[in-house]
Design a protein around this motif. Structure first.
Motif, PDB file in Angstrom:
ATOM      1  N   ARG A 165     114.275 107.424  19.503  1.00 57.99           N
ATOM      2  CA  ARG A 165     115.379 107.021  19.489  1.00 57.99           C
ATOM      3  C   ARG A 165     114.735 105.593  19.726  1.00 57.99           C
ATOM      4  N   SER A 166     113.137 105.603  20.349  1.00 57.53           N
ATOM      5  CA  SER A 166     112.983 103.322  20.639  1.00 57.53           C
ATOM      6  C   SER A 166     112.048 103.575  18.364  1.00 57.53           C
ATOM      7  N   VAL A 167     111.192 103.979  18.735  1.00 57.23           N
ATOM      8  CA  VAL A 167     110.597 104.067  17.360  1.00 57.23           C
ATOM      9  C   VAL A 167     111.359 103.606  15.970  1.00 57.23           C
ATOM     10  N   GLY A 168     112.281 105.196  16.220  1.00 57.78           N
ATOM     11  CA  GLY A 168     113.064 105.014  14.934  1.00 57.78           C
ATOM     12  C   GLY A 168     112.797 106.420  14.466  1.00 57.78           C
ATOM     13  N   ASP A 169     114.197 107.223  14.231  1.00 55.38           N
ATOM     14  CA  ASP A 169     113.661 108.599  13.707  1.00 55.38           C
ATOM     15  C   ASP A 169     114.053 108.800  12.282  1.00 55.38           C
ATOM     16  N   TYR A 201     112.861  98.897  15.377  1.00 58.63           N
ATOM     17  CA  TYR A 201     112.858  97.851  16.441  1.00 58.63           C
ATOM     18  C   TYR A 201     112.928  96.736  16.571  1.00 58.63           C
ATOM     19  N   TYR A 202     112.166  96.249  15.519  1.00 62.28           N
ATOM     20  CA  TYR A 202     111.994  94.950  15.485  1.00 62.28           C
ATOM     21  C   TYR A 202     113.424  93.933  15.061  1.00 62.28           C
ATOM     22  N   THR A 203     113.391  92.665  15.649  1.00 62.53           N
ATOM     23  CA  THR A 203     114.411  91.729  14.979  1.00 62.53           C
ATOM     24  C   THR A 203     113.624  90.650  14.922  1.00 62.53           C
ATOM     25  N   ARG A 204     114.554  89.512  14.532  1.00 60.55           N
ATOM     26  CA  ARG A 204     113.453  88.026  14.269  1.00 60.55           C
ATOM     27  C   ARG A 204     112.710  88.052  13.592  1.00 60.55           C
TER      28      ARG A 204
END
Length: 434
Positions: A54-58, A263-266
RNA sequence: GUGGAUAUAGCUUAGUUGGUUAAAGCGCCAGUUUGUGGCACUGGAGAUCGUCGGUUCGAAUCCGAUUAUCCACCCCA
């Protein structure tokens, strides 16, 4: 060598000849983090698998195909951590650290696990130093955390790293950009490589990162994220650059940097070295303003980075960077016979209580063998104890570099006399250097 | 997951067209006459030649498979 006695694929022992360097580097990292106000957090090596999904991304490779996942005896799905951010965020939320004030600035030194094919700078167990800051969306925080990483490289004496930064925008402007990019790429769909075709739907930005020449040709004139940033994101990115300029940290904007974790943004950034093989990223990180909320916390802007210890060591080795040597043994006590060995043991203990590095014979070896050992470990002084010395309660202290000897008593004054000898020897050594 | 290269003592390597007991340097241990290191000399320990199978009277050497390492794709720190 029998296979069962070999370390598992992709793991490495850190032996005494290297562990001192590891410790020195870790000390510098800890200190640099501390002077920026970051505090250490230690989290478990394993977490519930769901946390990483759920955080790193499935949909990421890291989670999809590289995790060490297993069922424990209670039938829970557990995974060894493939990175450090997920655990840090989980601990932050679970322990309500944000209630203790903002910003929360954390660092960690951890081992991570990814089931990958090994090559230079890529192992299955590897080590990371990472920093995470929570609770501020201000661009100065981005610059500060980059400055922290930069400061560590400087203190380690690493040269020639290139800092590359980019902004991948917020979910709003990024989805607009994705659409534009996708339409652009659809036109030359046939020429894309196999993997990029799959990326077209899920994450078209990754295609910009593809090294296949034909894809590079296509993306050469592709629209770039920078031109599609919303006002807030553009302003933020511009401000980050101003702060970096103010701190005299050289960087270049690389619109092709796309991080592989969801999860990265900007702001995203990488420190890249030309002294490594294909795995050239020594440090990578960025902002992840949506993650804390996504994991069930309040909307909390955050950012961080991680650097790979093994890769750092490789760069330092390639650049032949010398770290200070460990302190040498101040005194080796050679002994002849049981009584003398006992006395030597007592004397070395006396030095240990005064935090002086000293050794005595623990192998019952010949005097000659003991002297050879003293020479090998680079002992500054040696002392030979036998029946004569015990009787007179006196011995000859030998300065190994010159072979000179001086008398020393074995009674209560031993420590003070020995300290005086060290001081004298050090001043002599300094004198001969200049 | 895919491709290429490699595998002989702790390390670096030699080993002929298949032929007795697999060799050297470094390192380690010990000795070179009384209780003193570096140098030199002598000796010793240490290798089922990555593993398994095949060809052969005979394999470190030829063939096959497997494992590991290195490099690259991919991915990422």
């Amino acid at each position: 060598m029998a296979a069962w006695i070999q370390a598992p694929k992709g793991t490495k022992d850190i032996l005494p000849k290297d562990s001192e360097n590891w410790r020195l580097i870790e000390d510098i990292m800890r200190d640099e983090a501390a002077i920026h106000g970051f505090q250490e957090i230690r989290t478990p090596v394993f977490e519930r698998t769901e946390l990483f999904e759920r955080s790193v991304g499935d949909t990421t490779d890291v989670v999809q195909k590289e995790m060490y996942t297993f069922l424990d005896k209670g039938n829970r799905s557990i995974s060894l951590r493939p990175e450090g951010t997920a655990g840090a965020v989980r601990a932050l939320l679970e322990n309500a650290l944000l209630n203790e004030g903002i910003p929360q600035k954390l660092y960690y030194l951890i081992s991570c696990y990814r089931y990958e094919n090994t090559q230079e700078g890529r192992q299955r167990e590897f080590h990371q130093f990472g920093c995470e800051a929570f609770g501020t969306e201000k661009p100065i925080a981005d610059a500060e955390i980059i400055a922290l990483a930069h400061g560590i490289f400087e203190r380690l004496g690493i040269r020639g790293l290139s800092l590359e930064i980019n902004s991948i925008g917020c979910p709003q402007c990024r989805s607009k950009y994705h659409e534009t990019l996708r339409t652009f790429l659809e036109e030359s769909k046939e020429a894309l490589c196999h993997t990029c075709l799959e990326r077209l739907d899920k994450n078209p930005m990754r295609i910009l990162d593809c090294k296949t020449p034909s894809c590079g040709e296509i993306t050469k004139d592709a629209p770039i994220m920078k031109d599609y940033l919303c006002n807030d994101c553009a302003e933020h990115f511009f401000a980050v650059q101003s702060y970096l300029d103010a701190a005299d940290i050289p960087y270049k904007v690389n619109t092709r940097i796309v991080r592989g974790l969801d999860y990265y943004t900007r702001t995203v950034f990488e420190f890249i070295s030309g002294d490594l093989g294909a795995q050239s990223t020594v440090c990578g990180g960025g902002r992840y303003d949506g993650l804390v909320k996504q994991m069930g916390g309040a909307q909390t802007p955050a950012l961080g980075f991680a650097m790979g210890m093994e890769r750092l060591l490789l760069v330092m080795k390639a650049q032949q960077i010398q770290l200070p040597q460990p302190a040498v043994c101040r005194l080796y006590i050679a002994s002849l016979g049981k009584a003398a060995q006992m006395k030597g043991f007592a004397l070395s203990n006396m030095l240990h209580h005064a935090a002086i590095k000293a050794e005595c014979d623990i192998c019952d070896r010949s005097l000659k063998a003991q002297m050879k050992y003293a020479d090998k470990i680079g002992a500054m002084f040696t002392l030979v104890l036998g029946d004569n010395e015990l009787q007179q309660n006196k011995a000859e202290l030998k300065y190994m570099r010159t072979g000179e000897t001086m008398p020393i008593t074995l009674g209560n004054d031993f420590l003070t006399e020995f300290l005086a000898a060290i001081t004298q020897a050090e001043s002599l050594a300094l004198g001969s250097q200049s």
